[in-house]
Design an enzyme around this catalytic site. Structure first.
Site, PDB file in Angstrom:
ATOM      1  N   GLU A 291       0.822  -1.210   0.000  1.00 49.09           N
ATOM      2  CA  GLU A 291       0.000   0.000   0.000  1.00 49.09           C
ATOM      3  C   GLU A 291       0.859   1.265   0.000  1.00 49.09           C
ATOM      4  OE1 GLU A 291      -3.196   0.149  -0.431  1.00 49.09           O
ATOM      5  OE2 GLU A 291      -3.387  -2.027  -0.452  1.00 49.09           O
TER       6      GLU A 291
ATOM      7  N   ASP B  52       3.573  -4.256  -5.778  1.00 47.42           N
ATOM      8  CA  ASP B  52       4.133  -5.542  -5.341  1.00 47.42           C
ATOM      9  C   ASP B  52       5.652  -5.530  -5.454  1.00 47.42           C
ATOM     10  OD1 ASP B  52       1.674  -6.599  -4.727  1.00 47.42           O
ATOM     11  OD2 ASP B  52       1.512  -7.858  -6.517  1.00 47.42           O
TER      12      ASP B  52
END
Length: 427
Positions: A288, A371
């Site tokens: 995030e 990611d």
């Protein structure tokens, strides 16, 4: 995609190491039920919208709004008042017609598959509260927008766009502090190892973290989530309790003397653990925070505002076309609110579909990049296991038709994300 749900009844070989057959079957049946519900609710929505257009529902509701505002002493010259009455009636109609679908989704589908945590009383109290809060925001904002359009002259679209920009920024700023707490309880994450690790990770990438909250998402659903919000040097992180293995109410047995149910929520207990370990929570937050560090949030805001400006500009070009109003049953008047509805909801519909697809493609790209950022933080192994756990907890089905996935999935399929993390995990 429904054919995939129906025919893929065994765990594919490439999924054998990450998903057991019981969970695979549960997720298959859950997604099949959701797909069926989505089809019928979508079909109803299309039929309802078509019938409203064909039967003159919009001009009927506008005239009814005029009668109601007229009885209150506001004549036809008070177009903004009539517009607000129209908006209130339209949203009330939408809430009433959508209620059976929402009830079915919550108390049949989500209940059947173990996600719903709400009682009927909590559901209705929540729905009424949402409606009231929505009206408290929608009506004043709409009245100001209509006023700006009316007095703005030839360049009203610039002022209207600037107004909506300010409103959106204000709402984003105040939502988590003043609006969200009306529906869910937010508590500061207690002092401890997890909070210290979160603060250390945020500091390592210069994320200006000020507070970390845990929200009791388990009051309504066992689905899990995490997000951050705030502008400039005032960022906060919010973790759903269902994301945290140590905090999830669904992992705790009822206290002695309790029957596991209170007035608002069911507080169901499960035999299996739900949520992620601290290391996995940090990996999810690393993902995030990657969105922030890589500028994804700012890029999305810029794209959104560029699109908003384009829409207002085209609205300014089209609003004078009387044939648009006549096509929807308005032969003698051209109300500004109706013009907004016709142009934004109907005329822009094909454009919105294309834009939505482009944003989906961009979102998937951003997810891979986030990611990769978590990988650079050394969180590949923990993110790998967290993604598997979250997919299992949320009964995500990891097999999809490629066209369906390309059009609908704002996040890449699980296998693609795991494959991108696999090499780093092994290292």
């Amino acid at each position: 995609q429904r054919r995939v749900y129906r025919t893929t009844t065994h765990v594919p070989q490439e999924l054998g190491q990450i998903m057991d057959s019981e969970t695979f079957e549960k997720s298959r049946l859950y997604q099949l039920d959701k797909s069926t519900f989505s089809f019928w609710s979508g079909l109803y929505s299309e039929v309802e919208g078509t019938m409203i257009l064909l039967c003159g529902g919009i001009p009927f509701l506008w005239n009814l709004s005029g009668q109601i505002s007229g009885r209150a002493g506001f004549g036809p010259e008070y177009e903004i008042v009539q517009s607000l009455v129209f908006l209130l009636l339209a949203t009330l109609f939408s809430a009433v017609t959508g209620l059976p679908w929402s009830l079915y989704n919550t108390f049949v589908i989500e209940e059947k598959h173990g996600f719903n945590q709400q009682t009927l009383g909590f559901f209705f109290k929540d729905a009424i509260k949402k409606f009231i809060v929505t009206q408290c925001i929608l009506l004043p904002v709409t009245s100001l927008l209509l006023y700006i359009i009316k007095i703005g002259g030839d360049y009203f679209f610039i002022y209207a766009w600037l107004f909506t920009l300010v409103v959106s920024l204000v709402l984003v700023t105040i939502y988590a502090d003043y609006i969200a707490p009306l529906f869910d309880k937010f508590i500061p994450l207690p002092e401890g190892e997890l909070k210290q690790q979160i603060e250390t990770m945020a500091k390592s990438i210069d994320f200006p973290l000020t507070k970390v909250y845990v929200v009791e998402g388990s009051k309504r659903s066992s689905h899990s989530n995490a997000y951050f919000y705030g502008f400039f040097k005032n960022k906060r992180i919010v973790l759903f309790d269902t994301l945290l293995e140590d905090y999830s109410a669904l992992n705790k047995e009822p206290a002695e003397g309790e029957d596991g149910e209170n007035d608002e929520t069911k507080s169901k207990t499960k035999n299996k653990k739900q949520g992620c370990k601290n290391e996995e929570v940090l990996a999810v937050l690393g993902h995030e925070l990657g969105h922030w560090k890589l500028g994804h949030t700012v890029k999305n805001i810029i794209i959104s505002q560029m699109n908003s400006f384009l829409c207002f500009f085209l609205f300014a070009v089209l609003i004078g076309r009387k044939e648009l109003f006549a096509a929807f049953g308005f032969y003698d008047t051209q109300p500004t609110l109706i013009g907004l509805m016709i142009i934004f909801q109907f005329i822009f519909s094909p454009y919105n579909e294309v834009l939505s697809f482009c944003l989906t493609v961009l979102s998937r790209r951003f997810e891979f990049q986030a990611d990769a950022f978590a990988k650079e933080l050394g969180k590949a192994k923990d993110l790998y296991s967290a993604l598997i756990k979250l997919n299992k907890d949320n009964l995500g089905f990891p097999v999809s038709d490629w066209i369906f996935s390309m059009w609908h999935y704002s996040h890449p399929p699980l296998l693609e994300r795991l494959q991108a993390l696999k090499d780093a995990k092994q290292e």
